[in-house]
Design an enzyme around this catalytic site. Structure first.
Site, PDB file in Angstrom:
ATOM      1  N   LYS A 277       0.781  -1.074   0.123  1.00  0.00           N
ATOM      2  CA  LYS A 277       0.124  -0.055  -0.082  1.00  0.00           C
ATOM      3  C   LYS A 277       0.943   1.214   0.050  1.00  0.00           C
ATOM      4  O   LYS A 277       1.958   1.109   0.642  1.00  0.00           O
ATOM      5  CB  LYS A 277      -0.701  -0.153   1.428  1.00  0.00           C
ATOM      6  N   ARG A 351     -10.821 -10.882   0.884  1.00  0.00           N
ATOM      7  CA  ARG A 351     -11.662 -12.128   0.100  1.00  0.00           C
ATOM      8  C   ARG A 351     -11.007 -13.225   0.419  1.00  0.00           C
ATOM      9  O   ARG A 351     -11.610 -14.525   0.128  1.00  0.00           O
ATOM     10  CB  ARG A 351     -11.751 -11.436  -1.299  1.00  0.00           C
TER      11      ARG A 351
HETATM   12  N1  BES Z   1      -8.336  -3.600   3.747  1.00  0.00           N
HETATM   13  C1  BES Z   1      -8.337  -2.959   2.404  1.00  0.00           C
HETATM   14  C2  BES Z   1      -9.720  -2.311   2.179  1.00  0.00           C
HETATM   15  C3  BES Z   1      -9.833  -0.772   2.599  1.00  0.00           C
HETATM   16  C4  BES Z   1      -9.016   0.311   2.017  1.00  0.00           C
HETATM   17  C5  BES Z   1     -10.110  -0.668   3.640  1.00  0.00           C
HETATM   18  C6  BES Z   1      -9.048   1.553   2.307  1.00  0.00           C
HETATM   19  C7  BES Z   1     -10.389   0.756   4.328  1.00  0.00           C
HETATM   20  C8  BES Z   1      -9.855   1.512   3.791  1.00  0.00           C
HETATM   21  C9  BES Z   1      -8.256  -4.270   1.726  1.00  0.00           C
HETATM   22  O1  BES Z   1      -7.544  -5.333   1.856  1.00  0.00           O
HETATM   23  C10 BES Z   1      -7.554  -3.885   0.215  1.00  0.00           C
HETATM   24  O2  BES Z   1      -6.518  -3.652   0.186  1.00  0.00           O
HETATM   25  N2  BES Z   1      -8.298  -3.936  -0.736  1.00  0.00           N
HETATM   26  C11 BES Z   1      -7.921  -3.361  -2.134  1.00  0.00           C
HETATM   27  C12 BES Z   1      -8.625  -4.483  -3.296  1.00  0.00           C
HETATM   28  C13 BES Z   1      -7.786  -4.090  -4.428  1.00  0.00           C
HETATM   29  C14 BES Z   1      -6.386  -4.449  -4.421  1.00  0.00           C
HETATM   30  C15 BES Z   1      -8.519  -4.973  -5.572  1.00  0.00           C
HETATM   31  C16 BES Z   1      -8.306  -1.846  -2.330  1.00  0.00           C
HETATM   32  O3  BES Z   1      -9.299  -1.449  -2.041  1.00  0.00           O
HETATM   33  O4  BES Z   1      -7.690  -1.190  -2.930  1.00  0.00           O
HETATM   34 MN    MN Z   2      -5.563  -5.200   1.560  1.00  0.00          MN
END
Ligand code: BES
Ligand code: MN
Ligand code: ZN
Length: 499
Positions: A277, A351
């Site tokens: 991230k 997921r």
């Molecule tokens: N935990 C995150 C989702 C999230 C993002 C929650 C921002 C709260 C605030 C999840 O694991 C994630 O990283 N999702 C990705 C999915 C993508 C890689 C398809 C996302 O939302 O960017």
């Molecule tokens: Mn994630």
């Protein structure tokens, strides 16, 4: 902190803050407001006449009048009489408690009645609201506003039957939400999967639920390749937590007690893994176990609710890290149900955990399965912070959940589950599914479609709570930080089921 209810005149209570409810648009003052006005020789009428306070919901005014033994008086707007439900009163109580704590008042008395003694539903809501408004996450603060030592709910006349029990229930429910908030606010360094498991054991013991924690060996034997895969890069191994509680009374002869499974995503910290991230995106990721916290909050609530289903809580928990053993993009995992998944993005880890949990849910032959997960940033793009995403094909279940959320101020908004979204997840070269497609558009829907593959044939709903589980600006019933979204909705839904 004690929460009690007593029959007492508001003028006589020697508290740090006395909160008095004032209705909006009433021709004459009534109930507590009227009694306050009499005791203070018209302090309230003067304020209203000056046009400085109208009793709108959310409105407050602080006074230091003579004629009452309280150090301060807070007027709390109750809004118009029409539509004044338990939730509105809960928020009024929350506001009073929040203010009392900010003022360092020490003790609080709530006089929010309209002249009629509050009924049990109101008492429960007032106690619950007071705890929510009072809550702060203080575990890591040296200096902080001292908590209140006592909250009294004042009844203008003889208490209704069951008053003390109702207040006890409200306090239990509010306490359960606060516990879930504390869990989700705890830094990743101090809450790893095994810590979450210990907390689950404590809560289960407290409420008489059974708990089983699967370690890596147990997951290996079962074939939970996804939880193991996500947890592989961390020094803190993954856990799969199973809680279970049956109703105190067995179902009537000839009927079977239905089973409800509630799954909570338990990523104790989400760095994204090798699909790392960006720094702004990572800072809050300790709350990526908010779904798990909601499940534990629900279990902690159980003493206060009459459970008529077998309740199963499932928490797949892992820390999503980088490291020499961590998942790499392109790795293929085998889920509990045998589906193979190419991990095209290690940041789409939630997921993966849920895939195994949904597979595990099946063994309980559940009547209904819910999952709560901070699953996608995309749900916030779609809905802002005003609602969590609700995904289900079952209209009746959608209506039930929507009603439960609406009643407790935890709003849901229905999102689509169409096969179109799954097409892209099936388009990989190597495995049955990919966990993330190249498309950015509709990310919350694609994630839900992925989950549906594992929920096929079960009555199931998915709540994407990434948009709502964090409070960015303090509000009456929640300080800034993780807010345990979902606990109250789940409690409400369980209580209203079949009624
Ligand atoms: N935990 C995150 C989702 C999230 C993002 C929650 C921002 C709260 C605030 C999840 O694991 C994630 O990283 N999702 C990705 C999915 C993508 C890689 C398809 C996302 O939302 O960017
Ligand atoms: Mn994630
Ligand atoms: Zn995540």
């Amino acid at each position: 902190m004690d929460v009690i209810v007593r029959k007492a005149d508001l003028a006589t209570r020697p508290v740090g803050l006395l909160a008095v409810g004032v209705a909006e648009g009433g021709k004459r003052l009534a109930g507590a407001a009227q009694r306050l006005d009499r005791a203070t020789h018209g302090a309230l009428a003067a304020l209203l006449a000056a046009g400085d306070f109208a009793g709108r919901a959310g409105e407050t005014a602080l006074l230091y009048p003579r004629g009452v033994r309280a150090k301060r008086v807070l007027l709390v707007g109750l809004g118009p009489a029409a539509g004044r439900d338990a939730q509105r009163l809960l928020l009024a109580a929350a506001q009073a408690a929040r203010r009392a704590r900010d003022l360092g008042a020490g003790t609080l008395a709530l006089a929010l009645d309209d002249g009629i003694p509050p009924d049990v539903a109101t008492l429960r809501a007032l106690a619950e609201g007071a705890l929510l408004g009072h809550h702060r996450f203080t575990a890591y603060r040296r200096e902080s506003k001292a908590p209140l030592t006592r909250i009294e709910i004042l009844s203008p006349a003889v208490l209704v039957k069951g008053a003390a029990a109702a207040v006890g229930q409200g306090a239990q429910l509010g306490g359960a939400v606060c516990l879930a908030r504390d869990l989700a606010n705890t830094p990743g360094q101090d809450l790893v999967p095994e810590t979450l498991a210990s907390r689950a054991r404590e809560i289960a013991k407290h409420v008489g639920a059974t708990v089983t924690v699967l370690d890596e060996d147990a997951m290996e034997r079962l074939g939970m390749g996804c939880v193991l895969g996500v947890g592989r890069g961390s020094a803190h191994p993954p856990r799969f937590i199973v809680l279970e509680k049956s109703p105190a009374r067995p179902a009537a002869r000839g009927t079977k007690t239905p089973t409800v499974v509630v799954i909570g995503k338990g990523v104790t910290f989400d760095t994204g893994g090798y699909s790392l991230k960006p720094r702004e995106g990572m800072s809050r990721m300790k709350y990526d176990m908010s779904g798990a916290a909601a499940v534990l909050g629900l279990f902690a609530s159980l003493p206060a609710i009459a459970l008529d289903v077998r309740l199963v809580g499932l928490i797949p928990s892992a820390e999503n890290m980088v490291g020499s053993r961590a998942l790499k993009p392109g790795d293929v995992l085998r889920a509990l149900d045998g589906t193979t998944i190419e991990v095209t993005n290690t940041d789409a880890e939630g997921r993966l955990l849920l895939a195994d949990a949904l597979g595990y849910a099946r063994r309980f032959q559940p009547g209904t399965v819910l999952d709560l997960a901070t699953l996608t940033g995309a749900i916030s793009v779609a809905l802002g912070r005003a609602a969590a995403g609700l995904f289900t094909r079952d209209d009746a279940l959608a209506a039930e959940l929507d009603a439960a959320g609406g009643a407790v101020g935890e709003r849901l908004w229905r999102m689509p589950l169409w096969d179109d979204y799954l097409v892209e997840m099936k388009a990989g070269e190597t495995a049955d599914l990919v966990n993330s497609s190249e498309k950015r558009e509709g990310g919350a829907c694609a994630a839900a479609a992925f989950l549906e593959h594992f929920a096929k044939g079960m009555r199931w709903a998915h709540l994407d709570i990434a948009s709502t589980a964090w409070t960015h600006e303090a509000r009456a019933d929640s300080a800034r930080g993780a807010n345990a979204f979902g606990v109250r909705l789940l409690v409400r839904w369980l209580e209203s089921r079949g009624r």
